[in-house]
Write a protein that holds these residues in place. Structure first.
Motif, PDB file in Angstrom:
ATOM      1  N   THR A1035      96.829  44.400  57.175  1.00 40.82           N
ATOM      2  CA  THR A1035      98.218  44.048  56.870  1.00 40.82           C
ATOM      3  C   THR A1035      98.435  42.682  56.638  1.00 40.82           C
ATOM      4  O   THR A1035      97.782  41.783  57.537  1.00 40.82           O
ATOM      5  CB  THR A1035      98.840  44.632  58.305  1.00 40.82           C
ATOM      6  N   LEU A1036      99.459  42.391  55.459  1.00 42.38           N
ATOM      7  CA  LEU A1036      99.563  40.877  55.118  1.00 42.38           C
ATOM      8  C   LEU A1036     100.784  40.586  55.908  1.00 42.38           C
ATOM      9  O   LEU A1036     101.069  39.450  56.495  1.00 42.38           O
ATOM     10  CB  LEU A1036      99.934  40.839  53.674  1.00 42.38           C
ATOM     11  N   HIS A1037     101.789  41.416  56.238  1.00 38.34           N
ATOM     12  CA  HIS A1037     103.170  41.167  57.079  1.00 38.34           C
ATOM     13  C   HIS A1037     103.593  42.471  57.214  1.00 38.34           C
ATOM     14  O   HIS A1037     103.555  43.596  56.584  1.00 38.34           O
ATOM     15  CB  HIS A1037     104.037  40.561  56.252  1.00 38.34           C
ATOM     16  N   ASN A1038     104.108  42.604  58.510  1.00 31.90           N
ATOM     17  CA  ASN A1038     104.842  43.771  59.269  1.00 31.90           C
ATOM     18  C   ASN A1038     106.075  43.662  59.725  1.00 31.90           C
ATOM     19  O   ASN A1038     106.621  44.407  60.697  1.00 31.90           O
ATOM     20  CB  ASN A1038     103.750  44.435  60.072  1.00 31.90           C
ATOM     21  N   SER A1039     106.663  42.649  59.376  1.00 28.62           N
ATOM     22  CA  SER A1039     108.198  42.631  60.086  1.00 28.62           C
ATOM     23  C   SER A1039     109.203  41.815  59.119  1.00 28.62           C
ATOM     24  O   SER A1039     109.954  40.988  59.300  1.00 28.62           O
ATOM     25  CB  SER A1039     108.295  41.637  61.263  1.00 28.62           C
TER      26      SER A1039
END
Length: 1138
Positions: A1035-1039
């Protein structure tokens, strides 16, 4: 007997008539009457009528006669519907015995007031339609289905004629009638990849249907580019409904309809009408996909009721009225945003739907009563019923619902790409150039088997002439002609093989450029012939793609019923219940298309050959640069970058601090490491050159050894071909002046990577050292060809990726589906908790250039600020440490919706970005940069501990939970025990992750299973290869919010348009772009907003500009935001059914 119906049924609620079959009379108060009883009853009834008590129902019943073959009369649907029909107080059902129908004259048949009669083929005998027509003329009953029209339904030509007359859309078709009396209707010309029927041309894929509707042997013919052959459909036998055949030629006896093949994404829709105002529709897997019939636990074919669009309901009404069949089944193909009727079957019922049985009996009963009650003075009024409103429960709790998955994936393992250039001047080449319209643009691409055959014929002819006269005036070099001939003769056929010849017109001949040219340039015009071959997907690449497809299922939460108990079941359940809106796109290269087909096979658990899957599931036509790149035409920026790269790499000294600044201004650790390994670039190139020389001499020695003369290498390569491959690199890498051609480094790395993986059994010395050094060089050259500093990286990336980014933006904005999707009908869908919910999946398969470019846009386009966002900084550090975007690299975007958030809130939609660098390389284990796992908890979720990403709140389903960071650390190393090597195969040990439980688990375990098509041996696949595993998604970004992502994509596309407007201006002088159909050299005019007149979909109900409107409007269908693409420019135009 089922429970009582509502209005319109018998007033007592009990059936007034139970029916029975011959030899099994029903109860006396109103069972099935045989013919004698009915006549007697009628005569007595006339005398008794006056004495009747007003309270009791009149004795005179409306008799509905069922006249069909016994197999149909006794079928479960007929029984269920007739039982319900008998609940009408005044209706009695009589079934005509089969013996009577076949053997008795019609005046001896039972009497009836209303006749349900239809043609079918019995086990031994056909239904006598002529006698039924005679009976109808004699008794004049009310006909539920017209009998004369049933003659037409038996002939597909008549069916199509009637559909056409009614203005109903059907596929483009032509009829081939083989009739000695009508020779003018039998003109068939068959080509390699098309047929011409009476002047109408049908390119493959096309469909061939016998004109007789009873003959179910329908064939689909595939193009050579997809592998050729045909799919043969037939009436279901056991669990098969079709089979793939290598036969590519059409049938030469019998009459057929030829029609265009419709790409339906592997789904057929069957529609069942009961009168013009009622239609029930079911979707099922297309029999042409892999021929395996999906059955449930009771052995019945799995079908799911779907919603019809308003247009389709109108089509159902037209079909019902045009063919005068109240009860009528027909087939719909949903393709390219339209619905086409491809078959009308006449009388047919839905199987296994209690709701349909209720509805059908109610509609038929009301119809009979409305027509006949006045005649018999039966007091009856049409019951009014409220329209059923489909209310669909949504998911509850603090769950976030997965709405959209977008993945951009590089193709799988391939053979080395190879290229040979030669200047040709022979008149035969100029004739060929003119024949295929080369002078229009000055360029020509030859890919079709017939075209390649012509090039081969010329090469053979010239070589034969050269053999006879050594001093003749053929200027083409003998060695190059022989290579041209050898490559074109490889495999013995041209079908589905990646070979192409490009011809470019040179008005003044070719200037002396490379080491391959010895003499000075000649006078006059010439053609530059570029032969490209290799680059095919290998069996290992196929397995990688199929395994990744299987693993991809794990991203979809849920799974229940037949699918419970193994990971990834949620997706199969979604897909099989038609709540999965899937589209797969691929560039026009064979390896990319085959990767997409193999991935689809794994993703959807399909069986058999890739060709039918490719033709039906993968869209690759008219992508107009979305996934393709014309590598021949580089942008100015790319050419400047390449020149600088060559200059830096030609220095015969160790890299200085200034070189580090010049070559790695972004400070990427993977680049800096490679520069340290290299030290002095020229000395490293010397070593690489020496190692290649050593390798070619080893191969030559092997060739002299009689033992290895017939040695088969991986994927049918021979030692001769391997030697040609390496000798060419040896010649091209260093020119006569001793300078190195840096552009050959990727090819050297490509070849040595292939041989270390697939031909390791040859035991050639020093290949690993060559691999190590060429990899270090390639790790600099390949990524830096896409820009050295950030502005260059963005400029080049936008040139490649503008159409793809616009498409991604569109995919994210159109999360609530439009009418083109198969929507489940909530009233009929048993066992599906939220039939109205859909997940949209868009998969884009492409080559290295697009993956590099897209990643550059996310990294350098200003999506987030590294200083302010810790998670993004970690992601950027991780990406900087990744040295290679190998085969099967993935960039995945996932969109979630939180139904508890206010529709106007930015928190309603939530975007995640994931990445995997693809296949593991030969010796990667030690230096692998590790990310932070798949879907770790983000900071704000840590406090809330919400569940993210369950599609449905199903009691048996495990939601995909986001764990707090403290728990994250403990499972940092995935539930899969890391693999260890044994020989060349990797051994895997997996602990089952259950149905997608843990949060930061390694999503894709390494490829541990083998494809059933490839027989493993002790040495790996095909005798000498291992299939390397694939890195898990990180995951590089999850928000991210949807608004953030949308504004970012808007900004990037706008920047790109401004930059390219200038380039476009310059290019328009060189090319007349309007006649080309799309801009050259990957430049695109600035987008303009769609005006209402141009909009290819119905106008949206509210403005879709995210910044001003509430975010919930993101989901409505139609074009989005004011920067929507310009439909007049096909280079960035997408049809909105996509």
């Amino acid at each position: 007997m089922s429970e009582t119906g509502g209005e319109g049924w018998g007033q007592s609620g009990n059936p007034t008539s139970v029916f029975a079959y011959e030899g099994h009379p029903g109860p006396e108060e109103g069972g099935m009457k045989n013919e004698g009883e009915i006549r007697k009853g009628e005569e007595e009834g006339q005398g008794k009528e006056e004495d009747e008590d007003y309270d009791s129902p009149p004795e005179r019943q409306i008799v509905v006669g069922i006249c069909s073959m016994m197999k149909k009369s006794k079928s479960k649907p007929m029984t269920q519907i007739m039982e319900r029909l008998c609940k009408f107080e005044y209706i009695t059902v009589v079934i005509f015995p089969e013996e009577v129908i076949l053997n008795e004259p019609v005046d001896k048949w039972p009497l009836c007031d209303c006749l349900v009669s239809f043609h079918s083929k019995g086990t031994n005998e056909r239904f006598p339609l002529d006698k039924a027509v005679e009976y109808a003329n004699l008794r004049n009953p009310l006909l539920i289905n017209d009998l004369n029209m049933q003659y037409y339904i038996q002939d597909r030509r008549e069916v199509y004629r009637i559909l056409q007359e009614e203005g109903i859309d059907l596929p483009r078709y032509a009829v081939l009638t083989r009739d000695p009396d009508r020779p003018e209707e039998c003109n068939l010309v068959e080509g390699e990849d098309h047929v011409e029927v009476n002047g109408e041309v049908f390119p493959k894929p096309f469909v061939e249907k016998p004109v007789c509707a009873e003959d179910h042997n329908v064939y689909i013919y595939y193009p050579t580019s997809a592998g050729g052959g045909s799919q043969r459909l037939f009436r279901k036998i056991g669990s098969r409904s079709s089979v793939y055949s290598p036969e590519s030629c059409v049938r030469k006896t019998g009459s057929y309809i030829y029609e265009e093949f419709m790409p339906t994404d592997g789904t057929d829709v069957k529609v069942y009408t009961v009168g013009p105002d009622y239609a029930h529709a079911e979707a099922r897997k297309s029999p042409a996909l892999d021929g395996k019939v999906e059955r449930d636990s009771e052995g019945k074919e799995i079908r799911y009721p779907v919603m019809l669009t308003a247009m389709e309901k109108l089509v159902a009404r037209k079909v019902c009225l045009a063919f005068k069949q109240t009860v009528c089944g027909f087939d719909l193909l949903r393709a390219n945003g339209h619905s086409f009727v491809c078959d009308v079957n006449g009388f047919s019922f839905v199987k296994n739907s209690m709701k349909y049985y209720d509805d059908c009996a109610k509609v038929l009963g009301n119809m009979v009563m409305r027509e006949l009650a006045p005649q018999f003075h039966i007091p009856w009024s049409i019951p009014m019923e409220a329209e059923d409103i489909p209310i669909v429960p949504t998911t509850s709790g603090t769950m976030m619902e997965l709405r959209c998955v977008i993945a951009i994936i590089r193709h799988g393992d391939r053979t080395p790409k190879q290229k040979m250039k030669m200047e040709v001047r022979h008149p035969l080449f100029f004739e060929l150039f003119e024949k295929y319209g080369g002078y229009k643009s000055g360029k020509l691409k030859l890919k079709k088997p017939k075209q390649l055959q012509e090039v081969l014929d010329i090469a053979r002819l010239l070589l034969a002439e050269l053999g006879q006269h050594t001093d003749c005036e053929i200027e083409e070099k003998k060695g190059k002609l022989e290579q041209l001939k050898t490559v074109l003769e490889m495999y013995g056929h041209f079908s589905g093989i990646n070979r192409k010849v490009q011809l470019t017109y040179l008005p003044n001949g070719q200037p002396k450029a490379s080491s391959e040219e010895e003499e000075g340039p000649k006078e006059g015009p010439s053609l530059l012939l570029v032969l490209k071959w290799g680059g095919e997907l290998t069996p290992a690449g196929r397995v990688q793609a199929e395994e990744l497809g299987r693993a991809f299922r794990c991203m979809y939460p849920g799974g229940q019923g037949d699918y419970a108990g193994f990971p990834g079941c949620g997706l199969l359940r979604l897909h099989s219940t038609y709540r999965h809106d899937l589209k797969i796109y691929a560039s026009d290269e064979g390896r990319v298309q085959m990767t997409a087909a193999a991935f689809a096979k794994g993703l959807l658990a399909l069986e058999g050959e890739l060709t039918p899957i490719l033709v039906q599931m993968v869209k690759s036509a008219n992508m107009n640069g979305m996934l393709d790149s014309d590598s021949e035409s580089l942008t100015d920026c790319q050419q400047r970058v390449k020149a600088r790269l060559h200059e830096i790499m030609q220095k015969d000294q160790d890299f200085t601090e200034a070189d580090y600044q010049k070559l790695a201004p972004t400070g990427s650790p993977s680049l800096v490491n490679s520069m340290k390994i290299i030290g002095n670039p020229v000395r490293t190139c010397d070593q690489v050159y020496a190692l290649i020389q050593r390798l070619t001499s080893q191969i030559r020695k092997r060739l002299e050894d009689p033992k290895s003369a017939d040695l088969q290498l991986y994927h049918s390569e021979t030692l001769e071909l391997m030697l040609q491959r390496w000798s060419k690199l040896e010649r091209d890498f260093r020119n006569k002046s001793g300078r190195y051609d840096i552009s050959k480094i990727p090819d050297i790395y490509d070849c040595v990577k292939y041989d270390t993986q697939h031909n390791a059994t040859l035991g050639l010395e020093d290949t690993l050292e060559l691999f190590r050094l060429s990899r270090a060089l390639a790790d600099i050259v390949i990524p830096q060809e896409y820009g050295i500093n950030k502005p260059e990286k963005m400029d080049i990336a936008q040139a490649y990726c503008l159409p793809l980014m616009k498409k991604i933006q569109l995919d994210l904005q159109r999360t609530h589906e439009d009418e083109a999707v198969n929507k489940l009908h909530p009233l009929y869908s048993r066992g599906v908790m939220s039939p109205g919910r859909h997940v949209r999946t868009r998969l884009y398969f492409t080559s290295e250039s697009h993956v590099h470019s897209l990643l550059s846009i996310f990294r350098y386009g200003g999506l987030l600020d590294e200083v302010k966002d810790q998670q993004w900084k970690q992601a950027m550090d991780y990406l900087s440490a990744v040295s290679e975007l190998n085969y099967m690299t993935q960039i995945v975007i996932m969109l979630y919706e939180d139904n508890n958030k206010d529709p106007g809130s930015e928190e309603r939609f939530h975007v995640e970005l994931h990445f995997s660098p693809g296949v593991k390389s030969c010796e990667d284990e030690e230096n692998v940069p590790l990310g932070f796992g798949f879907r770790p908890a983000s900071a704000e979720n840590q406090e809330k501990q919400t569940n993210q990403g369950s599609l449905e709140d199903l009691s048996q389903d495990e939601p995909d939970r986001a764990l707090p960071l403290s728990e994250l650390i403990s499972i940092r190393r995935s539930p899969m025990i890391r693999n260890r090597k044994t020989g060349s195969m990797e051994v895997l040990s997996e602990t089952s992750p259950g149905s997608s439980k843990g949060a930061s688990y390694r999503l894709f375990p390494s490829c541990s299973r083998q494809s059933p098509e490839i027989k493993p041996t002790g040495l790996g696949f095909e005798g000498c290869s291992m299939v390397p595993s694939i890195y898990p998604l990180e995951t590089l970004h999850n928000s991210l919010s949807l608004k953030q992502v949308d504004e970012f994509l808007n900004a990037v596309c706008e920047d790109s348009s401004d930059a390219h407007a200038k380039t476009m201006k310059a290019l328009s002088v060189l090319f007349d772009t309007s006649s080309q159909g799309y801009g050259q050299a990957h430049t695109y005019p600035p987008p303009k907003a769609l005006s209402s007149s141009e909009t290819p979909v119905r106008p949206p109900t509210h403005p879709l500009c995210l910044s001003s409107g509430p975010p919930s409007t993101v989901s409505s269908a139609g074009p989005s935001s004011p920067t929507s693409v310009n439909p007049s420019n096909p280079a960035i135009h997408f049809s909105f059914s996509e």
